[in-house]
Design a protein around this motif. Sequence first.
Motif, PDB file in Angstrom:
ATOM      1  N   GLY A 113     -42.600  24.891  -5.742  1.00  0.00           N
ATOM      2  CA  GLY A 113     -44.022  24.667  -5.971  1.00  0.00           C
ATOM      3  C   GLY A 113     -44.848  25.928  -6.116  1.00  0.00           C
ATOM      4  N   LEU A 139     -41.473  19.766   4.037  1.00  0.00           N
ATOM      5  CA  LEU A 139     -41.510  19.818   2.576  1.00  0.00           C
ATOM      6  C   LEU A 139     -40.167  20.238   1.984  1.00  0.00           C
ATOM      7  CD1 LEU A 139     -44.965  21.605   2.177  1.00  0.00           C
ATOM      8  CD2 LEU A 139     -44.475  19.210   1.676  1.00  0.00           C
ATOM      9  N   GLU A 176     -52.254  21.951  -5.331  1.00  0.00           N
ATOM     10  CA  GLU A 176     -52.061  20.524  -5.626  1.00  0.00           C
ATOM     11  C   GLU A 176     -50.637  20.058  -5.368  1.00  0.00           C
ATOM     12  OE1 GLU A 176     -50.655  17.244  -8.020  1.00  0.00           O
ATOM     13  OE2 GLU A 176     -50.199  19.362  -8.392  1.00  0.00           O
ATOM     14  N   PHE A 177     -49.662  20.900  -5.621  1.00  0.00           N
ATOM     15  CA  PHE A 177     -48.256  20.515  -5.545  1.00  0.00           C
ATOM     16  C   PHE A 177     -47.879  19.992  -4.164  1.00  0.00           C
ATOM     17  CE2 PHE A 177     -43.719  21.305  -5.050  1.00  0.00           C
ATOM     18  CZ  PHE A 177     -43.181  20.928  -6.273  1.00  0.00           C
ATOM     19  N   TRP A 178     -48.486  20.535  -3.122  1.00  0.00           N
ATOM     20  CA  TRP A 178     -48.060  20.223  -1.759  1.00  0.00           C
ATOM     21  C   TRP A 178     -48.906  19.144  -1.079  1.00  0.00           C
ATOM     22  CZ3 TRP A 178     -48.483  25.680  -2.947  1.00  0.00           C
ATOM     23  CH2 TRP A 178     -47.258  26.257  -3.296  1.00  0.00           C
ATOM     24  N   GLY A 179     -49.842  18.573  -1.785  1.00  0.00           N
ATOM     25  CA  GLY A 179     -50.602  17.448  -1.262  1.00  0.00           C
ATOM     26  C   GLY A 179     -51.301  17.743   0.044  1.00  0.00           C
ATOM     27  N   ALA A 180     -51.181  16.793   0.985  1.00  0.00           N
ATOM     28  CA  ALA A 180     -51.900  16.911   2.257  1.00  0.00           C
ATOM     29  C   ALA A 180     -51.380  18.058   3.110  1.00  0.00           C
ATOM     30  CB  ALA A 180     -51.797  15.593   3.031  1.00  0.00           C
ATOM     31  N   THR A 193     -55.313  25.498  -6.472  1.00  0.00           N
ATOM     32  CA  THR A 193     -55.762  24.316  -5.726  1.00  0.00           C
ATOM     33  C   THR A 193     -54.707  23.788  -4.765  1.00  0.00           C
ATOM     34  OG1 THR A 193     -54.960  22.794  -7.430  1.00  0.00           O
ATOM     35  CG2 THR A 193     -57.220  23.636  -7.667  1.00  0.00           C
ATOM     36  N   GLN A 240     -42.361  25.855   4.611  1.00  0.00           N
ATOM     37  CA  GLN A 240     -42.285  24.513   4.035  1.00  0.00           C
ATOM     38  C   GLN A 240     -41.369  23.614   4.856  1.00  0.00           C
ATOM     39  OE1 GLN A 240     -41.079  25.817   0.126  1.00  0.00           O
ATOM     40  NE2 GLN A 240     -43.114  25.462  -0.747  1.00  0.00           N
ATOM     41  N   ALA A 242     -50.953  21.037   2.118  1.00  0.00           N
ATOM     42  CA  ALA A 242     -51.311  22.304   1.484  1.00  0.00           C
ATOM     43  C   ALA A 242     -51.928  23.308   2.457  1.00  0.00           C
ATOM     44  CB  ALA A 242     -52.254  22.039   0.314  1.00  0.00           C
TER      45      ALA A 242
END
Length: 450
Positions: free
Chosen positions: A105, A49, A202-206, A200, A44, A208
């Motif tokens: 996340g 992140l 989702e937490f990490w957005g683009a 999915t 991350q 991911a």
Amino acid sequence: MSAHPADSTVYRHLWSTPELHEVFDDAGRTRAWLEILAALAQAQAGLGLVPADAADAIREHARVELLDLDAVAVQTRATGHSTLGLIRCLKQVLPEHAREWVYYGATVQDVSDTWFALAMRGVLDVVDRDVARCQAACVELARKHRDTVMCGRTHGQPGLPVTFGFKAAVWAAELGRHRERVAQARPRLEVVQLGGALGTLEFWGAAALPLLDAFAARLGLRAPELPWITARDRVAEFATLLALVTGTLSKIGNEIYELQRPEIGELSEPFTPGQVGSITMPHKRNPELAEHLDTLGRVVRANAGLAVEGMTALHERDGRGWKAEWLVLPESSLLTGAALGYAARLLEGLQVHGDRMRANLDARRGYVLSEPVMRLLADRMGKHAAHEAVYAATMAGLDAGVDLGTALRDAGLVGPAGLTEAELADALDPARALGAATAFVDRVVGGAGS
């Protein structure tokens, strides 16, 4: 105090190995989980992140030696969550600036399933190594006893002659196929889990998908095509692979168990002076190694069924089968490791009594050679007519208590209308009735290094 035999100070040696026990005990599992959390933080950080200094602190402090596992247990019970107790205790040893960035996340299956992948990789290393050891022992037995003639048996009864080398070659080839299966399974099993709440990411957005790849690279695992939160075929395949391996070991153990019965006496497992077979019958030498292989294999096979049941997971997360895997995967791994160790000892120290094999063959008074006789007569009267004629002769001979040669003569199958005495002698020579048995041994022995 221990409740499971694999944790018993007294009985642990029967159900696990020190090498694999260290993978699955509290310290080993926690060490792996902390490694996963540190790898996630560093991956991350590489994508912006998580602050780099926080990731470095997590890496530095994510060590099992810094944690109080009893405190982790208390927090786990207090929260009713399988991972939060660990996170709380880890936060206590982290510097303040890093505490909010650990487990950022992720969800519990990201940690536990990635641990499964690491554990499966380690177990497969052991399985491949120890299956190779057992295979080498079987190859040596096949080479050494290529021409050691014995009764082949079908339905537990003497059939045709084979050689003990042929029997050992069958074992060796089967073990070799398990090594192939291990190699083929690795790309499917050594795969990280990173899905977040529902798979999915989702937490990490683009970030991911790059994070998924970076996380896998940090751990030396593969990235899956998508998270496998409810796709439990990987664990089912692993448990089934262990069942196949221990199934072969059970088969070998059962064969040796039967053939070392004193009334057969063709094999003996290694005996250690001081080993006691019975506390009431001092003379006993029990087949401890051979017998235990079947015991271990039965449990591993049963566990494979539980792992397959886990494939019927519901929706996007289902804890029922997944939590059962927490029992199945460690236990099957420990039992398989123990079985491989016992099998190697058994095969490397196996005593083969060729003289007894020949004596048991000769004691059949030629009847195990009824097929070569039938084959010769088939050229003269047809295969089915020859079978009927030899069947009638052998049944009469067995009832009369005479040898096969006498039975065939009494039935008129030797003489002007049947076999010559020279043909009968050839047909009743066990060495001439081995077919391609020794050629198959040569194939296995010659291909053992490939």
